[in-house]
Design a protein around this motif. Structure first.
Motif, short mmCIF file in Angstrom:
data_model
loop_
_atom_site.label_atom_id
_atom_site.label_comp_id
_atom_site.label_asym_id
_atom_site.label_seq_id
_atom_site.Cartn_x
_atom_site.Cartn_y
_atom_site.Cartn_z
N GLU A 112 -39.91 -25.45 -52.03
CA GLU A 112 -39.20 -25.94 -51.04
C GLU A 112 -40.06 -25.89 -49.69
O GLU A 112 -41.05 -24.88 -49.69
N THR A 113 -39.76 -26.62 -48.76
CA THR A 113 -40.66 -26.76 -47.39
C THR A 113 -39.97 -26.56 -46.18
O THR A 113 -38.37 -26.89 -45.99
N LEU A 114 -40.54 -26.06 -45.28
CA LEU A 114 -40.15 -25.73 -43.80
C LEU A 114 -40.82 -26.94 -43.00
O LEU A 114 -41.75 -26.85 -43.23
N ARG A 115 -39.98 -27.41 -42.08
CA ARG A 115 -40.75 -28.10 -41.00
C ARG A 115 -40.55 -27.63 -39.77
O ARG A 115 -39.53 -27.11 -39.34
N LEU A 116 -41.73 -27.08 -39.25
CA LEU A 116 -41.85 -26.25 -38.10
C LEU A 116 -42.28 -27.27 -37.04
O LEU A 116 -42.86 -28.13 -37.13
N ARG A 117 -41.27 -27.20 -36.12
CA ARG A 117 -41.36 -27.90 -34.60
C ARG A 117 -42.05 -27.18 -33.53
O ARG A 117 -41.43 -26.15 -33.28
N VAL A 118 -43.20 -27.34 -33.10
CA VAL A 118 -43.80 -26.70 -32.18
C VAL A 118 -43.80 -27.60 -30.63
O VAL A 118 -44.34 -28.46 -30.55
N GLY A 119 -43.19 -26.77 -29.86
CA GLY A 119 -43.30 -27.44 -28.45
C GLY A 119 -44.41 -26.73 -27.76
O GLY A 119 -44.72 -25.44 -27.72
N TRP A 120 -45.32 -27.41 -27.11
CA TRP A 120 -46.60 -26.98 -26.42
C TRP A 120 -46.27 -27.23 -25.03
O TRP A 120 -45.82 -28.20 -24.60
#
Length: 142
Positions: A112-120
């Protein structure tokens, strides 16, 4: 009196031995977790002028508790100018995650996979960026 002291010493030695065994089993469990846990950054994509998505796959043989994900370290930024990104903040820089849960059990299981959302902070200028995800001593960079 002497027998009381001997019994006390014996009891103390038994307790220390038991405490030592607990510490050893805790260390063994931690080592076992690290050996069985493997993650891989499989894809990174710029989705807006200030947001990147990072897909991290569980390629090991064990379920990874989501509580550990939130305590993980994410390092991100332009090559040579990257920084530790705090989890769950409101203002950038921050990162959050979504579990892409194939079997619907709410756990980050093998495959299974995680989708990381990175706010820069600011915009994402052209160039090369560095990403590193560290989970309880298990690291992967991209």
């Amino acid at each position: 009196m002497v027998s009381t002291i001997i019994i006390s010493i014996f009891f103390s030695m038994v307790m220390l031995s038991a405490a030592s065994s607990l510490g050893d089993s805790s260390s063994a469990a931690s080592l076992s977790f690290k050996v069985e846990t493997k993650v891989k950054i499989v894809f990174v994509d710029k989705v807006s002028s200030s947001t990147v998505e990072v897909w991290v796959k569980n390629i090991g043989g064990t379920v990874i508790p989501l509580e550990l994900v939130e305590k993980s370290t994410l390092i991100f930024g332009p090559v040579g100018d990257f920084e530790v990104i705090p989890y769950g903040e409101v203002d950038p820089p921050f990162w959050t995650y979504t579990l892409l849960d194939l079997d619907g059990d709410g756990k980050w299981g093998p495959s299974e996979t995680l989708r990381l959302r990175v706010g820069w902070t600011g915009g994402l200028a052209d160039g090369d960026y560095y990403v590193k995800f560290s989970l309880h001593g298990v690291c992967e960079d991209y």
